[in-house]
Motif scaffolding. Structure first.
Motif, short mmCIF file in Angstrom:
data_model
loop_
_atom_site.label_atom_id
_atom_site.label_comp_id
_atom_site.label_asym_id
_atom_site.label_seq_id
_atom_site.Cartn_x
_atom_site.Cartn_y
_atom_site.Cartn_z
N MET A 33 0.84 -1.19 0.00
CA MET A 33 0.00 0.00 0.00
C MET A 33 0.87 1.23 0.00
O MET A 33 1.83 1.34 0.77
CB MET A 33 -0.91 -0.01 1.22
CG MET A 33 -1.86 -1.20 1.26
SD MET A 33 -2.94 -1.28 -0.17
CE MET A 33 -3.87 0.24 0.07
N GLY A 34 0.54 2.16 -0.87
CA GLY A 34 1.33 3.38 -0.96
C GLY A 34 0.46 4.62 -0.91
O GLY A 34 -0.76 4.55 -1.11
N TRP A 35 1.09 5.72 -0.59
CA TRP A 35 0.45 7.03 -0.63
C TRP A 35 1.24 7.93 -1.58
O TRP A 35 2.48 7.93 -1.54
CB TRP A 35 0.40 7.68 0.75
CG TRP A 35 -0.63 7.11 1.67
CD1 TRP A 35 -0.47 6.10 2.56
CD2 TRP A 35 -1.99 7.54 1.78
NE1 TRP A 35 -1.64 5.86 3.21
CE2 TRP A 35 -2.60 6.73 2.77
CE3 TRP A 35 -2.77 8.51 1.16
CZ2 TRP A 35 -3.93 6.87 3.14
CZ3 TRP A 35 -4.09 8.65 1.53
CH2 TRP A 35 -4.66 7.85 2.51
N PHE A 36 0.51 8.66 -2.37
CA PHE A 36 1.09 9.65 -3.26
C PHE A 36 0.33 10.96 -3.05
O PHE A 36 -0.76 10.96 -2.47
CB PHE A 36 0.97 9.20 -4.72
CG PHE A 36 1.86 8.03 -5.05
CD1 PHE A 36 1.50 6.75 -4.69
CD2 PHE A 36 3.05 8.22 -5.72
CE1 PHE A 36 2.32 5.66 -4.97
CE2 PHE A 36 3.89 7.14 -6.01
CZ PHE A 36 3.50 5.87 -5.64
N ARG A 37 0.89 12.03 -3.52
CA ARG A 37 0.20 13.31 -3.41
C ARG A 37 0.48 14.16 -4.65
O ARG A 37 1.50 13.99 -5.32
CB ARG A 37 0.62 14.05 -2.14
CG ARG A 37 2.07 14.52 -2.14
CD ARG A 37 2.42 15.12 -0.79
NE ARG A 37 3.80 15.63 -0.75
CZ ARG A 37 4.37 16.13 0.33
NH1 ARG A 37 3.72 16.18 1.49
NH2 ARG A 37 5.62 16.57 0.26
N GLN A 38 -0.45 15.05 -4.90
CA GLN A 38 -0.30 15.97 -6.01
C GLN A 38 -0.71 17.36 -5.56
O GLN A 38 -1.89 17.60 -5.26
CB GLN A 38 -1.14 15.52 -7.22
CG GLN A 38 -0.87 16.33 -8.47
CD GLN A 38 -1.41 15.67 -9.71
OE1 GLN A 38 -2.19 14.70 -9.65
NE2 GLN A 38 -1.00 16.14 -10.87
N GLY A 39 0.28 18.22 -5.48
CA GLY A 39 0.04 19.60 -5.08
C GLY A 39 -0.39 20.44 -6.26
O GLY A 39 -0.28 20.02 -7.42
N PRO A 40 -0.87 21.65 -5.99
CA PRO A 40 -1.32 22.55 -7.06
C PRO A 40 -0.20 22.80 -8.08
O PRO A 40 0.88 23.26 -7.71
CB PRO A 40 -1.68 23.84 -6.30
CG PRO A 40 -1.90 23.42 -4.90
CD PRO A 40 -1.01 22.25 -4.65
N GLY A 41 -0.48 22.49 -9.32
CA GLY A 41 0.49 22.73 -10.38
C GLY A 41 1.70 21.82 -10.35
O GLY A 41 2.71 22.11 -11.00
N LYS A 42 1.62 20.74 -9.59
CA LYS A 42 2.77 19.84 -9.47
C LYS A 42 2.46 18.45 -10.01
O LYS A 42 1.30 18.08 -10.17
CB LYS A 42 3.20 19.72 -8.01
CG LYS A 42 3.65 21.02 -7.38
CD LYS A 42 4.08 20.80 -5.94
CE LYS A 42 4.54 22.08 -5.29
NZ LYS A 42 4.95 21.87 -3.87
N GLU A 43 3.52 17.70 -10.25
CA GLU A 43 3.37 16.30 -10.63
C GLU A 43 3.00 15.48 -9.39
O GLU A 43 3.29 15.86 -8.26
CB GLU A 43 4.69 15.78 -11.20
CG GLU A 43 5.17 16.48 -12.46
CD GLU A 43 4.33 16.08 -13.67
OE1 GLU A 43 4.09 16.95 -14.53
OE2 GLU A 43 3.93 14.90 -13.74
N ARG A 44 2.38 14.35 -9.65
CA ARG A 44 2.09 13.44 -8.54
C ARG A 44 3.42 12.89 -8.01
O ARG A 44 4.28 12.50 -8.78
CB ARG A 44 1.19 12.29 -9.01
CG ARG A 44 0.69 11.42 -7.90
CD ARG A 44 -0.38 10.45 -8.38
NE ARG A 44 -1.55 11.16 -8.88
CZ ARG A 44 -2.71 10.57 -9.17
NH1 ARG A 44 -2.84 9.26 -9.02
NH2 ARG A 44 -3.72 11.26 -9.63
N GLU A 45 3.57 12.87 -6.70
CA GLU A 45 4.81 12.42 -6.11
C GLU A 45 4.58 11.38 -5.03
O GLU A 45 3.55 11.36 -4.36
CB GLU A 45 5.60 13.60 -5.53
CG GLU A 45 4.93 14.30 -4.38
CD GLU A 45 5.80 15.39 -3.75
OE1 GLU A 45 6.95 15.58 -4.19
OE2 GLU A 45 5.32 16.04 -2.79
N PHE A 46 5.59 10.55 -4.85
CA PHE A 46 5.56 9.49 -3.86
C PHE A 46 5.63 10.08 -2.45
O PHE A 46 6.36 11.05 -2.21
CB PHE A 46 6.74 8.55 -4.10
CG PHE A 46 7.03 7.61 -2.98
CD1 PHE A 46 8.11 7.83 -2.12
CD2 PHE A 46 6.21 6.51 -2.74
CE1 PHE A 46 8.38 6.97 -1.09
CE2 PHE A 46 6.48 5.64 -1.70
CZ PHE A 46 7.57 5.87 -0.87
#
Length: 125
Positions: A33-46
């Protein structure tokens, strides 16, 4: 495997928040199981990952020491405890599942075949 993330919200810088990911499906407990995030104007990151038994895990350098990932296989949930939050942690957070082997590959979004809908975390300064 179906995934559902929850727990997002608005928090002040320095505060804490816990995200949860509920998994369903016959073999959901067997996945990394993993979590990723995507901030405003950013690429999705680990952000982080954990294996079934909790013995193998990894964190992005940007969250190491502040975020803790745990897993409750009896409840089919994975929890991401986030502390000392910073404005740059603001993002939509996604949980995901994979069966890939190896730390490098477990940090790559392209290796995850199952994704939940994201939950928004906003950290105010």
């Amino acid at each position: 495997v179906q995934l559902q993330a929850s727990g997002g919200g608005l928090v002040q810088a320095g505060g804490s928040l816990r995200l949860s990911c509920s998994a369903s499906g016959r073999t959901s407990n067997n996945y990394i199981m993993g979590w990723f995030r995507q901030g405003p104007g950013k690429e999705r990151e680990f952000v982080a990952y954990i294996n079934r038994g909790g013995s193998s895990y990894g964190y992005a350098d940007s969250v190491k020491g502040r975020f803790t990932l745990s897993r409750d296989n009896a409840k089919n949930t994975v929890n991401l405890q986030m502390s000392s939050l910073k404005p740059e942690d603001t993002a939509v957070y996604y949980c995901a599942a994979t069966s890939v082997v190896g730390d490098y590959y477990r940090r790559q979004a392209s290796q995850y075949g199952y994704w939940g809908r994201g939950t928004l975390v906003t950290v105010s300064s």
